[in-house]
Motif scaffolding. Structure first.
Motif, PDB file in Angstrom:
ATOM      1  N   ASN A 100       0.837  -1.205   0.000  1.00 47.67           N
ATOM      2  CA  ASN A 100       0.000   0.000   0.000  1.00 47.67           C
ATOM      3  C   ASN A 100       0.872   1.255   0.000  1.00 47.67           C
ATOM      4  OD1 ASN A 100       0.704   0.881   2.771  1.00 47.67           O
ATOM      5  ND2 ASN A 100      -0.397  -0.977   3.381  1.00 47.67           N
ATOM      6  N   ALA A 101       0.211   2.385  -0.213  1.00 50.89           N
ATOM      7  CA  ALA A 101       0.838   3.697  -0.037  1.00 50.89           C
ATOM      8  C   ALA A 101       0.340   4.244   1.298  1.00 50.89           C
ATOM      9  CB  ALA A 101       0.425   4.625  -1.161  1.00 50.89           C
ATOM     10  N   ALA A 102       1.205   4.910   2.038  1.00 45.82           N
ATOM     11  CA  ALA A 102       0.811   5.378   3.366  1.00 45.82           C
ATOM     12  C   ALA A 102       1.480   6.703   3.695  1.00 45.82           C
ATOM     13  CB  ALA A 102       1.191   4.326   4.408  1.00 45.82           C
ATOM     14  N   GLY A 103       0.849   7.418   4.615  1.00 42.22           N
ATOM     15  CA  GLY A 103       1.428   8.658   5.122  1.00 42.22           C
ATOM     16  C   GLY A 103       2.327   8.341   6.317  1.00 42.22           C
ATOM     17  N   GLY A 104       3.525   8.892   6.332  1.00 42.98           N
ATOM     18  CA  GLY A 104       4.462   8.622   7.420  1.00 42.98           C
ATOM     19  C   GLY A 104       4.261   9.591   8.581  1.00 42.98           C
TER      20      GLY A 104
ATOM     21  N   SER B  50      -5.138   2.196  10.210  1.00 43.13           N
ATOM     22  CA  SER B  50      -5.985   2.205   9.033  1.00 43.13           C
ATOM     23  C   SER B  50      -7.189   3.112   9.258  1.00 43.13           C
ATOM     24  CB  SER B  50      -6.308   0.751   8.740  1.00 43.13           C
ATOM     25  OG  SER B  50      -7.605   0.541   8.516  1.00 43.13           O
ATOM     26  N   VAL B  51      -7.457   3.959   8.274  1.00 43.27           N
ATOM     27  CA  VAL B  51      -8.564   4.920   8.332  1.00 43.27           C
ATOM     28  C   VAL B  51      -9.435   4.715   7.090  1.00 43.27           C
ATOM     29  CG1 VAL B  51      -7.312   6.663   9.679  1.00 43.27           C
ATOM     30  CG2 VAL B  51      -7.107   6.666   7.180  1.00 43.27           C
ATOM     31  N   PRO B  52     -10.697   5.156   7.139  1.00 39.96           N
ATOM     32  CA  PRO B  52     -11.563   4.913   5.979  1.00 39.96           C
ATOM     33  C   PRO B  52     -11.254   5.805   4.782  1.00 39.96           C
ATOM     34  CG  PRO B  52     -12.798   6.027   7.728  1.00 39.96           C
ATOM     35  CD  PRO B  52     -11.472   5.656   8.313  1.00 39.96           C
TER      36      PRO B  52
ATOM     37  N   GLN C  64     -10.607  11.385   2.501  1.00 42.20           N
ATOM     38  CA  GLN C  64      -9.801  12.581   2.807  1.00 42.20           C
ATOM     39  C   GLN C  64      -8.564  12.184   3.604  1.00 42.20           C
ATOM     40  OE1 GLN C  64     -12.254  11.622   4.637  1.00 42.20           O
ATOM     41  NE2 GLN C  64     -12.026  12.226   6.763  1.00 42.20           N
ATOM     42  N   LEU C  65      -7.502  12.945   3.461  1.00 43.57           N
ATOM     43  CA  LEU C  65      -6.315  12.706   4.274  1.00 43.57           C
ATOM     44  C   LEU C  65      -6.588  13.250   5.680  1.00 43.57           C
ATOM     45  CD1 LEU C  65      -3.336  13.266   1.845  1.00 43.57           C
ATOM     46  CD2 LEU C  65      -4.812  11.312   2.145  1.00 43.57           C
ATOM     47  N   GLU C  66      -5.587  13.195   6.550  1.00 39.96           N
ATOM     48  CA  GLU C  66      -5.804  13.545   7.936  1.00 39.96           C
ATOM     49  C   GLU C  66      -5.567  15.044   8.184  1.00 39.96           C
ATOM     50  OE1 GLU C  66      -4.127  10.707   6.924  1.00 39.96           O
ATOM     51  OE2 GLU C  66      -6.063   9.768   7.315  1.00 39.96           O
ATOM     52  N   THR C  67      -6.246  15.555   9.196  1.00 37.53           N
ATOM     53  CA  THR C  67      -5.943  16.906   9.681  1.00 37.53           C
ATOM     54  C   THR C  67      -4.673  16.825  10.529  1.00 37.53           C
ATOM     55  OG1 THR C  67      -7.178  16.596  11.728  1.00 37.53           O
ATOM     56  CG2 THR C  67      -8.405  17.472   9.817  1.00 37.53           C
TER      57      THR C  67
ATOM     58  N   GLU D 133      -5.436  15.045  13.637  1.00 40.13           N
ATOM     59  CA  GLU D 133      -5.581  13.591  13.474  1.00 40.13           C
ATOM     60  C   GLU D 133      -4.214  12.903  13.360  1.00 40.13           C
ATOM     61  OE1 GLU D 133     -10.022  13.707  11.397  1.00 40.13           O
ATOM     62  OE2 GLU D 133      -8.236  13.803  10.136  1.00 40.13           O
ATOM     63  N   TYR D 134      -3.295  13.512  12.607  1.00 40.26           N
ATOM     64  CA  TYR D 134      -1.938  12.929  12.528  1.00 40.26           C
ATOM     65  C   TYR D 134      -1.312  12.888  13.927  1.00 40.26           C
ATOM     66  CZ  TYR D 134      -1.617  13.036   7.371  1.00 40.26           C
ATOM     67  OH  TYR D 134      -1.797  12.809   6.022  1.00 40.26           O
ATOM     68  N   ARG D 135      -1.510  14.001  14.678  1.00 37.36           N
ATOM     69  CA  ARG D 135      -0.924  14.063  16.031  1.00 37.36           C
ATOM     70  C   ARG D 135      -1.502  12.948  16.901  1.00 37.36           C
ATOM     71  NH1 ARG D 135      -2.373  19.064  17.105  1.00 37.36           N
ATOM     72  NH2 ARG D 135      -0.560  19.956  16.057  1.00 37.36           N
TER      73      ARG D 135
ATOM     74  N   GLY E  60      -2.953   4.772   6.486  1.00 38.98           N
ATOM     75  CA  GLY E  60      -3.428   4.569   5.116  1.00 38.98           C
ATOM     76  C   GLY E  60      -4.857   4.051   5.089  1.00 38.98           C
ATOM     77  N   MET E  61      -5.367   3.854   3.869  1.00 34.54           N
ATOM     78  CA  MET E  61      -6.803   3.570   3.689  1.00 34.54           C
ATOM     79  C   MET E  61      -7.085   2.141   3.226  1.00 34.54           C
ATOM     80  SD  MET E  61      -7.709   7.086   1.701  1.00 34.54           S
ATOM     81  CE  MET E  61      -6.871   8.613   2.182  1.00 34.54           C
ATOM     82  N   SER E  62      -6.151   1.240   3.449  1.00 33.63           N
ATOM     83  CA  SER E  62      -6.372  -0.128   2.951  1.00 33.63           C
ATOM     84  C   SER E  62      -5.741  -1.141   3.903  1.00 33.63           C
ATOM     85  CB  SER E  62      -5.754  -0.265   1.556  1.00 33.63           C
ATOM     86  OG  SER E  62      -4.349  -0.160   1.627  1.00 33.63           O
TER      87      SER E  62
ATOM     88  N   ILE F 279       6.044   4.956   1.933  1.00 33.53           N
ATOM     89  CA  ILE F 279       5.711   6.242   2.556  1.00 33.53           C
ATOM     90  C   ILE F 279       5.672   7.299   1.435  1.00 33.53           C
ATOM     91  CG2 ILE F 279       6.413   7.955   4.281  1.00 33.53           C
ATOM     92  CD1 ILE F 279       5.611   5.160   5.431  1.00 33.53           C
ATOM     93  N   THR F 280       4.463   7.756   1.120  1.00 36.40           N
ATOM     94  CA  THR F 280       4.321   8.645  -0.039  1.00 36.40           C
ATOM     95  C   THR F 280       4.231  10.118   0.351  1.00 36.40           C
ATOM     96  OG1 THR F 280       1.956   8.261   0.047  1.00 36.40           O
ATOM     97  CG2 THR F 280       3.215   6.936  -1.517  1.00 36.40           C
ATOM     98  N   ASP F 281       4.006  10.375   1.632  1.00 35.52           N
ATOM     99  CA  ASP F 281       3.910  11.749   2.112  1.00 35.52           C
ATOM    100  C   ASP F 281       4.109  11.703   3.617  1.00 35.52           C
ATOM    101  OD1 ASP F 281       1.117  10.480   1.596  1.00 35.52           O
ATOM    102  OD2 ASP F 281       0.806  11.807   3.299  1.00 35.52           O
TER     103      ASP F 281
HETATM  104  N1  HPA Z   1      -3.155   9.355   4.997  1.00 34.07           N
HETATM  105  C1  HPA Z   1      -3.990   8.364   4.636  1.00 34.07           C
HETATM  106  N2  HPA Z   1      -3.788   7.613   3.571  1.00 34.07           N
HETATM  107  C2  HPA Z   1      -2.714   7.846   2.822  1.00 34.07           C
HETATM  108  C3  HPA Z   1      -1.818   8.855   3.135  1.00 34.07           C
HETATM  109  C4  HPA Z   1      -2.061   9.660   4.282  1.00 34.07           C
HETATM  110  O1  HPA Z   1      -1.309  10.595   4.628  1.00 34.07           O
HETATM  111  N3  HPA Z   1      -0.833   8.833   2.199  1.00 34.07           N
HETATM  112  C5  HPA Z   1      -1.143   7.833   1.332  1.00 34.07           C
HETATM  113  N4  HPA Z   1      -2.280   7.231   1.714  1.00 34.07           N
END
Ligand code: HPA
Length: 273
Positions: free
Chosen positions: A112-116, A187-189, A192-195, A198-200, A211-213, A234-236
């Motif tokens: 998956n792609a995920a936010g770090g 994992s989040v639905p 939208q990305l997180e505020t 929410e990241y904190r 991430g969403m999966s 980690i894509t962002d």
């Molecule tokens: N948050 C949630 N899902 C994601 C993110 C993120 O920052 N980056 C890639 N998928």
């Protein structure tokens, strides 16, 4: 979702593939598309032809199951996965995992792609998932009548990610100069990305990436006693103090940059099994 529906989808695939019996399942997320090119494909089946597979949404038209060999191992690979944010139920999202189990796989690889959120991470690093947090998901794939022949009503979630595979993957990464960390995936639905808040919060709760999966699929796979391995790119970065506007082009570019490393790890892991 009933056992009969899962069986019907499985029977259809067996019939279409001359009873091809894969040992490994692979779910390709953002950033692992190129792995499919390395599979020596014997059969390709479009999702739309498989009984009870979720009906495609507009942006989801290239979904295919590939049957073939990778690193000499027999695999079935989902090229394209289903997400909750597309409007599918969690049962639909995880239906293909049930089918792959009945096809005979014993191990599942998920990417998956995920936010770090761990400040030691950088964009395009890899994270080998060693645990997850599922509590933010609005639905659970195990809700409803339990299919007792497939797994327990109350499955344990002690080490859903095989820790031997985690160690092996980190070793492979270091041998090949690939930057990879181990960490916890929340994992989040989405969509939208997180505020910042929410990241904190997620970071404070112990997550390294979000991430969403992945988590729905892993819950179902672990319930069915499959050995599981998960890899995030980690894509962002979701660091509240210097959060940048999400840019989908940048996210895709970051995923593509990490693709060769991800592919190498999966292929070498398969090689070693
Ligand atoms: N948050 C949630 N899902 C994601 C993110 C993120 O920052 N980056 C890639 N998928």
């Amino acid at each position: 979702m009933t056992l009969q529906q899962i069986q019907e989808a499985t029977d259809y695939l067996k019939q279409q593939t001359q009873n091809y019996q894969p040992d490994f399942g692979i779910i390709l997320g953002t950033g692992l598309g190129s792995l499919a090119k390395d599979i020596d494909v014997a059969f390709t089946i479009s999702y739309e032809h498989i009984p009870y597979f979720p009906v495609s949404t507009v942006e989801f038209h290239s979904g295919k199951l590939l049957f073939g060999t990778l690193s000499g191992k027999k695999v079935v690979c989902m090229q394209g996965r289903f997400h909750y944010y597309e409007g599918y139920t969690m049962q639909q999202v995880t239906f293909p995992v049930r089918v792959m189990k009945l096809l005979g796989i014993h191990t599942l690889f998920v990417s998956n792609a995920a936010g770090g959120m761990n400040p030691a991470f950088e964009v395009s690093d890899l994270m080998v998932i060693n645990d997850h947090i599922s509590f933010f998901l609005p639905q659970n794939p195990l809700t409803g009548p339990n299919l007792d022949t497939l797994g327990d009503r109350f499955p344990d979630m002690c080490d859903p990610y095989d820790l031997k595979l985690v160690e092996k993957a980190l070793q492979i990464a270091s041998q090949h100069g690939i930057k990879a960390h181990a960490g916890v995936y929340a994992s989040v639905p989405g969509p939208q990305l997180e505020t910042r808040a929410e990241y904190r919060l997620l970071r404070q709760l112990g997550a390294d990436a979000v991430g969403m999966s992945t988590v729905p699929e892993i819950i179902v796979a672990h319930q069915m006693r499959l050995t599981c391995f998960g890899l995030s790119v980690i894509t962002d970065m979701g660091i509240p103090e210097n959060l940048e506007k999400a840019d989908i082009q940048k996210i895709i570019a970051a995923a593509m940059k990490a693709e060769p490393g991800m592919t190498k790890i999966i292929k070498e892991l398969l090689n070693s099994l």
